[in-house]
Design a protein around this motif. Sequence first.
Motif, short mmCIF file in Angstrom:
data_model
loop_
_atom_site.label_atom_id
_atom_site.label_comp_id
_atom_site.label_asym_id
_atom_site.label_seq_id
_atom_site.Cartn_x
_atom_site.Cartn_y
_atom_site.Cartn_z
N MET A 273 -19.79 -39.06 18.76
CA MET A 273 -20.40 -40.35 18.45
C MET A 273 -21.14 -40.25 17.11
O MET A 273 -21.52 -39.17 16.68
N ARG A 274 -21.31 -41.41 16.48
CA ARG A 274 -22.08 -41.49 15.23
C ARG A 274 -22.79 -42.83 15.19
O ARG A 274 -22.22 -43.87 15.57
N HIS A 275 -24.02 -42.80 14.69
CA HIS A 275 -24.76 -44.02 14.38
C HIS A 275 -25.12 -43.95 12.90
O HIS A 275 -25.83 -43.03 12.47
N GLY A 276 -24.62 -44.89 12.11
CA GLY A 276 -24.86 -44.89 10.67
C GLY A 276 -25.54 -46.17 10.22
O GLY A 276 -25.22 -47.26 10.70
N GLU A 277 -26.48 -46.01 9.30
CA GLU A 277 -27.19 -47.15 8.72
C GLU A 277 -27.10 -47.07 7.20
O GLU A 277 -27.33 -46.00 6.62
N GLU A 278 -26.79 -48.19 6.57
CA GLU A 278 -26.70 -48.24 5.11
C GLU A 278 -27.43 -49.48 4.60
O GLU A 278 -27.43 -50.52 5.25
N GLU A 279 -28.01 -49.35 3.44
CA GLU A 279 -28.53 -50.51 2.73
C GLU A 279 -28.49 -50.22 1.24
O GLU A 279 -28.67 -49.08 0.80
N ASN A 280 -28.22 -51.25 0.47
CA ASN A 280 -28.18 -51.06 -0.98
C ASN A 280 -28.47 -52.36 -1.70
O ASN A 280 -28.37 -53.45 -1.14
N SER A 281 -28.86 -52.20 -2.95
CA SER A 281 -29.03 -53.31 -3.86
C SER A 281 -28.36 -52.90 -5.16
O SER A 281 -28.81 -51.97 -5.84
N LEU A 282 -27.26 -53.57 -5.50
CA LEU A 282 -26.40 -53.12 -6.59
C LEU A 282 -26.21 -54.22 -7.62
O LEU A 282 -26.44 -55.39 -7.35
N SER A 283 -25.75 -53.79 -8.76
CA SER A 283 -25.36 -54.73 -9.80
C SER A 283 -24.16 -54.16 -10.53
O SER A 283 -24.30 -53.33 -11.43
N ASN A 284 -22.97 -54.58 -10.12
CA ASN A 284 -21.75 -54.10 -10.76
C ASN A 284 -21.49 -54.84 -12.06
O ASN A 284 -21.80 -56.03 -12.19
N LEU A 285 -20.93 -54.13 -13.03
CA LEU A 285 -20.57 -54.72 -14.31
C LEU A 285 -19.11 -55.15 -14.25
O LEU A 285 -18.21 -54.33 -14.05
N ASN A 286 -18.88 -56.45 -14.41
CA ASN A 286 -17.53 -57.02 -14.39
C ASN A 286 -17.10 -57.32 -15.82
O ASN A 286 -17.63 -58.23 -16.46
N GLY B 107 -26.35 -54.72 3.84
CA GLY B 107 -26.83 -53.90 4.95
C GLY B 107 -25.70 -53.68 5.92
O GLY B 107 -24.86 -54.57 6.15
N ARG B 108 -25.65 -52.49 6.52
CA ARG B 108 -24.53 -52.18 7.40
C ARG B 108 -24.98 -51.21 8.47
O ARG B 108 -25.77 -50.29 8.21
N ILE B 109 -24.47 -51.40 9.69
CA ILE B 109 -24.71 -50.50 10.80
C ILE B 109 -23.36 -50.18 11.43
O ILE B 109 -22.59 -51.09 11.75
N ASP B 110 -23.08 -48.89 11.60
CA ASP B 110 -21.85 -48.44 12.25
C ASP B 110 -22.18 -47.71 13.53
O ASP B 110 -23.09 -46.87 13.56
N ARG B 111 -21.42 -48.00 14.58
CA ARG B 111 -21.50 -47.25 15.82
C ARG B 111 -20.09 -46.79 16.19
O ARG B 111 -19.19 -47.62 16.33
N ILE B 112 -19.93 -45.49 16.34
CA ILE B 112 -18.62 -44.90 16.60
C ILE B 112 -18.68 -44.10 17.90
O ILE B 112 -19.62 -43.33 18.13
N GLN B 113 -17.67 -44.26 18.74
CA GLN B 113 -17.45 -43.38 19.88
C GLN B 113 -15.97 -43.04 19.93
O GLN B 113 -15.11 -43.92 19.77
N THR B 114 -15.67 -41.76 20.14
CA THR B 114 -14.28 -41.34 20.13
C THR B 114 -14.11 -40.10 21.00
O THR B 114 -15.08 -39.36 21.22
N GLY B 115 -12.92 -39.89 21.52
CA GLY B 115 -12.68 -38.75 22.37
C GLY B 115 -11.21 -38.45 22.54
O GLY B 115 -10.34 -39.24 22.16
N GLU B 116 -10.95 -37.29 23.14
CA GLU B 116 -9.57 -36.85 23.35
C GLU B 116 -9.54 -35.87 24.51
O GLU B 116 -10.45 -35.06 24.69
N VAL B 117 -8.49 -35.96 25.34
CA VAL B 117 -8.23 -34.97 26.37
C VAL B 117 -6.76 -34.58 26.26
O VAL B 117 -5.92 -35.40 25.84
N GLY B 118 -6.45 -33.35 26.61
CA GLY B 118 -5.06 -32.91 26.49
C GLY B 118 -4.80 -31.64 27.26
O GLY B 118 -5.73 -30.95 27.71
N ILE B 119 -3.54 -31.32 27.39
CA ILE B 119 -3.11 -30.09 28.04
C ILE B 119 -1.88 -29.58 27.32
O ILE B 119 -1.05 -30.37 26.85
N LYS B 120 -1.79 -28.27 27.19
CA LYS B 120 -0.62 -27.68 26.55
C LYS B 120 -0.21 -26.44 27.30
O LYS B 120 -1.04 -25.73 27.90
N GLY B 121 1.09 -26.19 27.30
CA GLY B 121 1.60 -25.05 28.04
C GLY B 121 2.84 -24.46 27.38
O GLY B 121 3.55 -25.13 26.63
N LYS B 122 3.07 -23.19 27.68
CA LYS B 122 4.23 -22.48 27.15
C LYS B 122 5.13 -22.06 28.31
O LYS B 122 4.63 -21.57 29.33
#
Length: 736
Positions: free
Chosen positions: A327-340, A357-372
């Motif tokens: 999982m991840r919790h991310g927070e961003e904020e900025n004040s920008l002035s791009n030159l066009n 302003g931006r807030i991200d919430r991520i949840q991810t997972g995986e399960v697996g099995i492998k055999g020879k």
Amino acid sequence: MRMKSTCVMMALIMGGMQVSLADEETSNTSTLELDTLSVTASADASAEGLSPAFAGGQVAEGGRAGILGTKDNLDTPFSITSYTNEFIQDRQAQSVGDVLRNDPTVRVARGFGNFQESYFIRGFILNSDDVAYNGLYSLLPRQYIATELFERVEVLRGASAFLTGANPNGGGIGGAINLLPKRAPNYDLNRITLGASINDERNGSADIARRFGENDEFGIRVNAAHHNGGTSIDDEQAELNLFNIGLDYQGDRLRLSADMGYQNHQLEQTRTNLRLMNQVSSVPSTPNASENWAQPWSYSNEKDYFGTFRGEYDFTENVTAWAAYGMRHGEEENSLSNLNITNGITGNGTLSRFDNGRIDRIQTGEVGIKGKFKTGFIKHELVAAYSYFVSEKKNAYRFVSIPGGSNLYNPTYYSRPELADLYSPRLGSRVRLNSFALGDTLSFMDDRLMLTLGARHQTLKTEDYDYNGQTGLIGKYDDSEITPAIGAVYKLTDEFSIYTNYIESLTKGDTADSTTDNGSGGTVDVVNGGESFAPYVSEQKEIGLKYETSSIGAGLAYFTTSKPRSFMDKSNPDRPVFRQSGEDEHQGIELTLYGKATDDLKLLGGVTWLDAKQKDTGNSSIDGNRVIGVAKLQATVGAEWDVPSVDGLAFDGRVNYTGSRYADDANTLKVDDWTTVDIGAKYLVQLANQDLTLRARVDNLFDRDYWASVGGYPGNGYLVLGAPRTVSISATVDFY
């Protein structure tokens, strides 16, 4: 409280998870040899462990091929390079992008409208929020990932939907990047690094590790870092603070690991991208590489908390199951002035204040099995895996034009203009991915011929919202696709193998930008701003040859890949619409080289030829034209020389070349090619009970002024100016 309870819940749920890979220095029987020191290998943190370092220690003998696991180079029908931690430290790399500047198949760019690292792999863009951490997407900070957070950087070139699942943010067509976490080695690690640059940047980090228990089955590794000060660009300031802890348990059958981290990255007056407006008829000449046109009040802050748990259990000698959650919790904020830029000759352009302003919430997972197992004379390596990914993005933004404009070569600076209050970030999009994959690698003729067959059934659900809070849901997609894969490897000899593959990528569709330029120096709302297109499948065909001896390795590959083409339709400049039409087809040849040419000379690099064209666009004036931002030729050649007469002393050099590119679909705005030279030195000496490693580096030795990247967002040819000459030094002490 919410994060704390989530972490507790994850720990309870994931009691049987796979540990991640071991510390870089643990992979070799002797990664560092001095008269009184021999570093031995660590216990593996998974059944497969970390792929051993190849001769010279700069790259590994193999890498992770998604759910197929860690494979040697000669045994996989895919192209993979894994850069070691020893190499990362010796090049004083501070981010993923710094590491990948050594890769001849990758070019580092910057994301649209912010300071996010992006990477062109085989000419297709991959943003840093699409980077995987130990096989799981989007767990590390979205814009900038410091090297203290990972052990290795793995580049899997080409499409990878079967191997790694659909990329949740729309990248991954040309390749995938996977970062491996750090683990405690079999010895006590006490490492302190201090560094500085000529531009007043200062940095320090600590790397501490221990193993405990009767059989050293418990491990802990702690990394902390602080970077602060000016950069090589005038008036630009950056600060980074991070802390990460990695835990692992090594049982007879059960292996567990956990990673928890925090990163806070703050930028002040960072030089922005340049956006070329519709009326521009020529590409601006490059200004002095140290010049800064950013407004003094501009800033960008990013703060992230993340955690991941893994486990692996051996049911029998030939059957292993694994599970992972992050999982991840991310927070961003900025004040920008791009030159066009509105006039490419004079460098005149417009400015606006843009806050986000931006807030991200991520949840991810995986399960697996492998055999020879075996059926007659055929060996099988069967794998089945289920994965899921859920993300929620909240946004808020405001902008206002700044009267008067500015100039690229003679910037005008303004007081911060007034702006309406920025509302709290509101829901902008949700992405839900679920997939099930099944694959089998069949081995014939005493493992000289290996055939991989597989498919992944992927369900993608996206929801896009008007985060102004006016219209609610503005677009959605809910469907599924089956993405097959087939690959074959034949070992001509113990040193040569030939391979081929057919594999697809499945990616989230491009998302319409909220605003675009109106052709007169201002901006206008996009009719379908914020809307995401349906996910799409890209097909890749590849054939290649691999060669490895005990000291030198090389690879040669030919590939072809295509993707739907997105663009901003401005036929009505007052009501622009983001559309899809036609495709971008990329064909290329890659040549890579690595290892030791002699006992004292290490080599790393290669050349990439790319033919990336727009096809079936519905516009005869651009059909057959080159894709924005993609060079026909790029090359990276690096060498390191261990001085025979002075123990512990080494010098290195690197040459990067990128051919000319276009900044528009019509191919009228041509951006010049560029070449840079970087040099470095390392001196290792033992002092009493300490090992001291001194490093010095000069990047862009000849202070070349150049446009480092072009594009990075569909239909936009904005420019990023390369950094000037940068001198940096560091000292690393290992205490015993």
